[in-house]
Write a protein that holds these residues in place. Structure first.
Motif, PDB file in Angstrom:
ATOM      1  N   GLN A  39      16.075  44.766  14.926  1.00  0.00           N
ATOM      2  CA  GLN A  39      15.734  44.157  13.652  1.00  0.00           C
ATOM      3  C   GLN A  39      15.899  45.185  12.549  1.00  0.00           C
ATOM      4  O   GLN A  39      15.188  46.199  12.525  1.00  0.00           O
ATOM      5  N   PRO A  41      15.908  46.224   8.417  1.00  0.00           N
ATOM      6  CA  PRO A  41      15.046  45.865   7.289  1.00  0.00           C
ATOM      7  C   PRO A  41      15.567  44.631   6.549  1.00  0.00           C
ATOM      8  O   PRO A  41      16.756  44.570   6.206  1.00  0.00           O
ATOM      9  N   GLY A  42      14.701  43.654   6.341  1.00  0.00           N
ATOM     10  CA  GLY A  42      15.074  42.465   5.601  1.00  0.00           C
ATOM     11  C   GLY A  42      15.906  41.462   6.367  1.00  0.00           C
ATOM     12  O   GLY A  42      16.356  40.466   5.801  1.00  0.00           O
ATOM     13  N   LYS A  43      16.111  41.731   7.650  1.00  0.00           N
ATOM     14  CA  LYS A  43      16.935  40.831   8.457  1.00  0.00           C
ATOM     15  C   LYS A  43      16.139  40.294   9.644  1.00  0.00           C
ATOM     16  O   LYS A  43      15.096  40.832  10.016  1.00  0.00           O
ATOM     17  N   GLU A  44      16.659  39.239  10.243  1.00  0.00           N
ATOM     18  CA  GLU A  44      16.023  38.676  11.418  1.00  0.00           C
ATOM     19  C   GLU A  44      16.344  39.515  12.652  1.00  0.00           C
ATOM     20  O   GLU A  44      17.360  40.205  12.712  1.00  0.00           O
ATOM     21  N   ARG A  45      15.450  39.407  13.625  1.00  0.00           N
ATOM     22  CA  ARG A  45      15.696  40.095  14.889  1.00  0.00           C
ATOM     23  C   ARG A  45      16.906  39.458  15.571  1.00  0.00           C
ATOM     24  O   ARG A  45      17.043  38.236  15.600  1.00  0.00           O
TER      25      ARG A  45
END
Length: 124
Positions: A39, A41-45
């Protein structure tokens, strides 16, 4: 209880390598599919790689295919991920996950157990 503990993360320059480890306890390790997710930063896993119980079947996200290698040692209850030719876009927290059975899904919801994550930062 089931516990997954990741290690091996750190800061590395672009083009460098790291080897992540995930030590499992509280489960019959050889009966579980193991996977790595990440994951940023600022994104989905997102799914990175998975490996079935015997280690003979491995699966990778297109973004890491040819650069990352997942493996497991059932005698040590440990899964590894060798990461080579690292890129800045590989920067993320990397999580180990486990699910019972033989189906190596790529979706987060299919995995029952998760580690706390280890930070990988690729930067010059």
């Amino acid at each position: 209880q089931v516990r997954l503990v990741e290690s091996g993360g750190g800061l590395v320059q672009p083009g460098g390598s790291l080897r992540l480890s995930c030590a499992a306890s509280g489960l019959t390790f050889s009966s579980y599919v193991m996977a790595w997710f990440r994951q940023a930063p600022g994104k989905e896993r997102e799914f990175v790689a998975s490996i079935r119980w015997s280690g003979g079947s491995t699966y990778y996200a297109d973004s890491v295919k040819g650069r990352f290698t997942i493996s497991r040692d059932n005698a040590k209850n440990t899964v590894y991920m060798q990461m080579n030719s690292l890129k800045p876009e590989d920067t993320a927290v990397y999580y180990c996950a486990a699910r019972p059975g033989t189906l190596a899904y790529r979706t987060i919801g299919e995995y029952d157990y998760w580690g706390q994550g280890t930070q990988v930062t690729v930067s010059s």
